[in-house]
Write a protein that holds these residues in place. Structure first.
Motif, PDB file in Angstrom:
ATOM      1  N   VAL A   1       0.847  -1.200   0.000  1.00 62.38           N
ATOM      2  CA  VAL A   1       0.000   0.000   0.000  1.00 62.38           C
ATOM      3  C   VAL A   1       0.880   1.247   0.000  1.00 62.38           C
ATOM      4  O   VAL A   1       0.629   2.205  -0.741  1.00 62.38           O
ATOM      5  CB  VAL A   1      -0.956  -0.013   1.207  1.00 62.38           C
ATOM      6  CG1 VAL A   1      -1.706   1.313   1.303  1.00 62.38           C
ATOM      7  CG2 VAL A   1      -1.942  -1.172   1.097  1.00 62.38           C
ATOM      8  N   LEU A   2       1.918   1.252   0.823  1.00 62.75           N
ATOM      9  CA  LEU A   2       2.811   2.410   0.866  1.00 62.75           C
ATOM     10  C   LEU A   2       3.515   2.627  -0.467  1.00 62.75           C
ATOM     11  O   LEU A   2       3.628   3.771  -0.949  1.00 62.75           O
ATOM     12  CB  LEU A   2       3.841   2.223   1.978  1.00 62.75           C
ATOM     13  CG  LEU A   2       3.402   2.609   3.385  1.00 62.75           C
ATOM     14  CD1 LEU A   2       4.401   2.095   4.410  1.00 62.75           C
ATOM     15  CD2 LEU A   2       3.250   4.129   3.510  1.00 62.75           C
ATOM     16  N   ALA A   3       3.988   1.539  -1.076  1.00 59.90           N
ATOM     17  CA  ALA A   3       4.641   1.679  -2.380  1.00 59.90           C
ATOM     18  C   ALA A   3       3.678   2.264  -3.401  1.00 59.90           C
ATOM     19  O   ALA A   3       4.048   3.147  -4.197  1.00 59.90           O
ATOM     20  CB  ALA A   3       5.177   0.325  -2.842  1.00 59.90           C
ATOM     21  N   ARG A   4       2.461   1.804  -3.378  1.00 55.96           N
ATOM     22  CA  ARG A   4       1.453   2.325  -4.316  1.00 55.96           C
ATOM     23  C   ARG A   4       1.195   3.813  -4.065  1.00 55.96           C
ATOM     24  O   ARG A   4       1.136   4.624  -5.015  1.00 55.96           O
ATOM     25  CB  ARG A   4       0.164   1.542  -4.149  1.00 55.96           C
ATOM     26  CG  ARG A   4      -0.954   1.958  -5.112  1.00 55.96           C
ATOM     27  CD  ARG A   4      -2.258   1.273  -4.718  1.00 55.96           C
ATOM     28  NE  ARG A   4      -2.780   1.810  -3.473  1.00 55.96           N
ATOM     29  CZ  ARG A   4      -3.530   1.122  -2.604  1.00 55.96           C
ATOM     30  NH1 ARG A   4      -3.796  -0.154  -2.835  1.00 55.96           N
ATOM     31  NH2 ARG A   4      -3.984   1.687  -1.508  1.00 55.96           N
ATOM     32  N   GLU A   5       1.041   4.193  -2.797  1.00 53.47           N
ATOM     33  CA  GLU A   5       0.751   5.592  -2.476  1.00 53.47           C
ATOM     34  C   GLU A   5       1.931   6.490  -2.811  1.00 53.47           C
ATOM     35  O   GLU A   5       1.751   7.608  -3.312  1.00 53.47           O
ATOM     36  CB  GLU A   5       0.375   5.720  -1.001  1.00 53.47           C
ATOM     37  CG  GLU A   5      -0.909   5.009  -0.608  1.00 53.47           C
ATOM     38  CD  GLU A   5      -2.130   5.561  -1.326  1.00 53.47           C
ATOM     39  OE1 GLU A   5      -2.105   6.757  -1.712  1.00 53.47           O
ATOM     40  OE2 GLU A   5      -3.105   4.805  -1.502  1.00 53.47           O
ATOM     41  N   LEU A   6       3.154   6.037  -2.551  1.00 55.90           N
ATOM     42  CA  LEU A   6       4.328   6.835  -2.897  1.00 55.90           C
ATOM     43  C   LEU A   6       4.499   6.942  -4.406  1.00 55.90           C
ATOM     44  O   LEU A   6       4.934   7.982  -4.919  1.00 55.90           O
ATOM     45  CB  LEU A   6       5.575   6.222  -2.248  1.00 55.90           C
ATOM     46  CG  LEU A   6       5.639   6.371  -0.721  1.00 55.90           C
ATOM     47  CD1 LEU A   6       6.675   5.438  -0.128  1.00 55.90           C
ATOM     48  CD2 LEU A   6       5.944   7.825  -0.340  1.00 55.90           C
TER      49      LEU A   6
ATOM     50  N   ALA B   1       9.041   0.510  -4.959  1.00 57.98           N
ATOM     51  CA  ALA B   1       8.856  -0.936  -5.045  1.00 57.98           C
ATOM     52  C   ALA B   1       8.813  -1.509  -3.638  1.00 57.98           C
ATOM     53  O   ALA B   1       9.505  -1.031  -2.735  1.00 57.98           O
ATOM     54  CB  ALA B   1      10.002  -1.582  -5.824  1.00 57.98           C
ATOM     55  N   ALA B   2       7.996  -2.536  -3.445  1.00 61.84           N
ATOM     56  CA  ALA B   2       7.914  -3.247  -2.171  1.00 61.84           C
ATOM     57  C   ALA B   2       8.610  -4.592  -2.307  1.00 61.84           C
ATOM     58  O   ALA B   2       8.348  -5.343  -3.258  1.00 61.84           O
ATOM     59  CB  ALA B   2       6.458  -3.445  -1.757  1.00 61.84           C
ATOM     60  N   LEU B   3       9.506  -4.885  -1.372  1.00 62.33           N
ATOM     61  CA  LEU B   3      10.219  -6.160  -1.367  1.00 62.33           C
ATOM     62  C   LEU B   3      10.211  -6.743   0.038  1.00 62.33           C
ATOM     63  O   LEU B   3      10.228  -5.997   1.027  1.00 62.33           O
ATOM     64  CB  LEU B   3      11.673  -5.981  -1.807  1.00 62.33           C
ATOM     65  CG  LEU B   3      11.937  -5.719  -3.294  1.00 62.33           C
ATOM     66  CD1 LEU B   3      13.432  -5.501  -3.519  1.00 62.33           C
ATOM     67  CD2 LEU B   3      11.433  -6.872  -4.143  1.00 62.33           C
ATOM     68  N   PRO B   4      10.217  -8.069   0.167  1.00 63.89           N
ATOM     69  CA  PRO B   4      10.301  -8.683   1.494  1.00 63.89           C
ATOM     70  C   PRO B   4      11.667  -8.422   2.110  1.00 63.89           C
ATOM     71  O   PRO B   4      12.659  -8.181   1.400  1.00 63.89           O
ATOM     72  CB  PRO B   4      10.078 -10.167   1.216  1.00 63.89           C
ATOM     73  CG  PRO B   4      10.457 -10.360  -0.212  1.00 63.89           C
ATOM     74  CD  PRO B   4      10.105  -9.083  -0.904  1.00 63.89           C
TER      75      PRO B   4
ATOM     76  N   ARG C   1      -1.782   6.152   3.768  1.00 65.71           N
ATOM     77  CA  ARG C   1      -1.813   7.251   2.797  1.00 65.71           C
ATOM     78  C   ARG C   1      -1.352   8.547   3.465  1.00 65.71           C
ATOM     79  O   ARG C   1      -0.599   9.339   2.875  1.00 65.71           O
ATOM     80  CB  ARG C   1      -3.223   7.405   2.235  1.00 65.71           C
ATOM     81  CG  ARG C   1      -3.331   8.402   1.088  1.00 65.71           C
ATOM     82  CD  ARG C   1      -4.731   8.412   0.490  1.00 65.71           C
ATOM     83  NE  ARG C   1      -5.080   7.091  -0.007  1.00 65.71           N
ATOM     84  CZ  ARG C   1      -6.030   6.314   0.515  1.00 65.71           C
ATOM     85  NH1 ARG C   1      -6.735   6.736   1.557  1.00 65.71           N
ATOM     86  NH2 ARG C   1      -6.294   5.141   0.004  1.00 65.71           N
ATOM     87  N   ALA C   2      -1.796   8.773   4.697  1.00 65.91           N
ATOM     88  CA  ALA C   2      -1.382   9.974   5.414  1.00 65.91           C
ATOM     89  C   ALA C   2       0.122   9.960   5.655  1.00 65.91           C
ATOM     90  O   ALA C   2       0.804  10.986   5.502  1.00 65.91           O
ATOM     91  CB  ALA C   2      -2.137  10.068   6.739  1.00 65.91           C
ATOM     92  N   ALA C   3       0.665   8.793   6.033  1.00 66.56           N
ATOM     93  CA  ALA C   3       2.107   8.697   6.262  1.00 66.56           C
ATOM     94  C   ALA C   3       2.888   8.938   4.974  1.00 66.56           C
ATOM     95  O   ALA C   3       3.929   9.618   4.983  1.00 66.56           O
ATOM     96  CB  ALA C   3       2.451   7.332   6.848  1.00 66.56           C
TER      97      ALA C   3
END
Length: 598
Positions: free
Chosen positions: A476-481, A489-492, A566-568
């Motif tokens: 979600v954070l990667a998408r919002e950024l 990109a989001a990675l484990p 999203r706020a963050a």
């Protein structure tokens, strides 16, 4: 008497003294919400309606009104064989309608794990079906349908219901008007689903970082600030027609045992209780709260007998009723929790709760046994008929006050006109915007410039998301950024250290980092050692940064729903200035009220 930190509290005495000091900083106190109290003050209409209903009820029907039970499945008649089998095994019937008819239930609690919640219209239809089953059985008394919709960490009903910041996030925003607005929105949406009692807000003052069950469910560590926000939410919920239920009396904030699995012990003195734990409950009573939920905790300074508060006459009747003057409904926490079952058997617990002064008996593990035990206690004289009538009358008055005797049914076809509306979603975004706290920015890295730092890596903890969110927090954070102009990109974590050199900044989500060695500590350490610019975001409790190596910047969101993330993200990108302030001190690092801005 000044508060001294208990042995089980991880806060220093100085930190707690700062929390409770009469001159607490203005940033730690919320702006006061205005508006009338919507109280239990049982007016003549509600009282007369309730008395008429009581007069026509049999003893069996009265005893049934005391119980609030779980049911299984998403429809009242239970055609799903799996639901019917579970019903039969646990409750001795094959459907919710049968359960209501057999035990003359006063209420039903909804859970996602029980299969009650699929989508808003289905919940509204289930509510109507359960109300019709109650109407067609026994004395025809409407049900009080309930759930735990605290928002944040405890969210029973998810999207498309409007998801709002949880208590500690609202504590960080320190705006009682926003707290009232959030409760009013949530209350209006619950009422549209037929749910007229919410087990919220939490009135516990969380002064123990090791608390495993309260934490971010509390508004914070300052009793004055918590009291302001609790009172605001009581007005918000009840102004929307839903009974607010403050919990967990007499206060669960300085425990390090989860009452779901054990029996916590509070070691505050009576003076410390009056200074720290009492103010939010007193404020709720003064705001006219409909119901108070008890805690399964031992509080020796208030009752030396060693019984959990739920079963304590000195606590429920002596303090809540007589000292605080509460005349509304007292409901137990779930009677299936270990904290209330360790000392007495399941046959004795409901009887002792009533003798202590409780009214509603929530979710006993064996409803049939509990029901028969209360009936037997009345017939033997251990409980008087007058004592039962007293509780039933309070419950009936609450139902009357919330309009259930007039027409308990809702309009499923109109749910979409109230639930998750653009207006509600916009308000939720506005409330969430003030909650993110910037704890550290030692290198001046934030806000990030997408021209200077275009490539971001998001990694770290991915706890189960609150009900109904759209994905793991890192995704979600990667998408919002990405929507804010970055390549994200989001990675484990297992792949993050190797990938870090190809990214300008690494955003690490953390979740309840333990003291000492941990995989989360190792991840941050290895990223810093690899030369990465690291920003951490504490998704739940804000104590995480103090348990990690130093990084370029640290933030806290207190929750990990889409709106919170999203706020963050907007704070990280500089699209919104951080304005949240710590509602709890972080021992050894930051005081209550700390928060940076740009």
């Amino acid at each position: 008497m000044p508060y001294q930190a208990s042995r089980r509290s991880l806060l220093s005495a100085a930190a707690v003294a700062a929390v409770t000091a009469a001159g607490a900083t203005a940033s730690a106190l919320p702006r006061r919400a205005t508006g009338p109290p919507y109280g239990p003050g049982s007016g003549p209409v509600a009282g007369e309606e309730a008395r008429r209903a009581l007069a026509r009820m049999s003893l069996e029907e009265k005893v049934g009104q005391l119980f609030v039970s779980r049911v299984y499945g998403h429809v009242a008649t239970g055609p799903d064989p799996a639901d019917a089998d579970t019903f039969q095994a646990e409750l001795g019937v094959r459907s919710a309608a049968e359960l209501i008819a057999r035990y003359h239930l006063g209420g039903v609690i909804y859970f996602g794990w029980a299969g009650n919640i699929r989508h808003p219209r289905q919940v509204a239809e289930l509510s109507n079906a359960l109300q019709r089953a109650a109407r067609d059985s026994g004395a025809g008394i409407p049900l009080l349908l309930s759930t735990d919709q605290e928002h944040g960490a405890v969210t029973r009903i998810g999207k498309p219901v409007t998801l709002l910041p949880g208590a500690m996030a609202l504590g960080a925003a320190a705006d009682a008007e926003d707290a009232l607005r959030a409760a009013r929105i949530s209350g209006a949406e619950l009422a549209a689903l037929g749910i007229r009692q919410d087990y919220a807000p939490v009135a516990d003052v969380n002064v123990n970082p090791a608390n495993p069950v309260i934490g971010v469910r509390s508004f914070g560590a300052d009793p004055r600030a918590v009291a302001e926000l609790v009172a605001a939410q009581v007005r918000g919920y009840q102004g929307a027609g839903v009974a607010a239920t403050v919990k967990h009396f007499p206060g669960h904030g300085d425990t390090d045992t989860d009452s779901h699995v054990g029996l916590p012990v509070m070691r505050h003195t009576r003076a410390e209780w009056e200074e720290l734990d009492e103010p939010p409950f007193r404020a709720a009573v003064e705001a006219g709260v409909d119901a108070v939920m008890t805690a399964h905790i031992v509080f020796a300074a208030l009752d030396p007998a060693g019984d959990p508060a739920t079963l304590s006459h000195p606590i429920v009747t002596g303090i809540l009723r007589q000292r605080l003057g509460f005349a509304g409904v007292v409901i137990t926490d779930s009677l299936g929790m270990a904290g209330v079952r360790q000392k007495y058997g399941d046959d004795r617990v409901p009887v002792l709760a009533l003798k202590a002064g409780c009214d509603q008996l929530l979710n006993p593990p064996d409803l049939g046994l509990a029901y028969r035990s209360v009936l037997a206690a009345v017939r033997s004289g251990e409980l008087t008929g007058a004592r039962v009538d007293e509780s039933v009358l309070r419950i009936l008055e609450l139902k009357s006050r919330r309009g259930l005797f007039g027409d308990p049914l809702v309009a499923p076809e109109r749910v979409a006109a109230t639930v998750g509306t653009p207006e509600h979603l916009s308000a939720a975004e506005e409330v969430a915007a003030g909650t993110t706290t910037l704890l550290a920015n030692t290198q001046g890295l934030l806000p990030l410039d997408p021209v200077r730092y275009p490539k971001l890596l998001v990694t770290g903890a991915d706890p189960d998301s609150p009900t109904g969110t759209t994905g793991p927090p890192t995704a979600v954070l990667a998408r919002e950024l990405g929507a804010l102009g970055f390549t994200a990109a989001a990675l484990p974590p297992a792949r993050a250290v190797a990938a870090a050199p190809d990214h300008d900044v690494v955003l690490v989500c953390t979740y309840n980092v333990p003291q000492g060695a941990s995989t989360q500590y190792d991840l941050v350490r290895d990223l810093v050692a690899a030369g990465a610019r690291v920003v951490t975001l504490a998704l739940r409790n804000p104590y995480d940064p103090a348990r990690l190596p130093p990084v370029a910047a640290a933030l806290a969101s207190y929750s990990w729903g889409d709106g919170d993330l999203r706020a963050a993200a907007r704070v990280v990108a500089g699209a919104h200035r951080p304005s949240g302030r710590l509602p709890v001190p972080v021992p050894g690092r930051w005081p209550l009220g700390h928060g940076l801005t740009y």
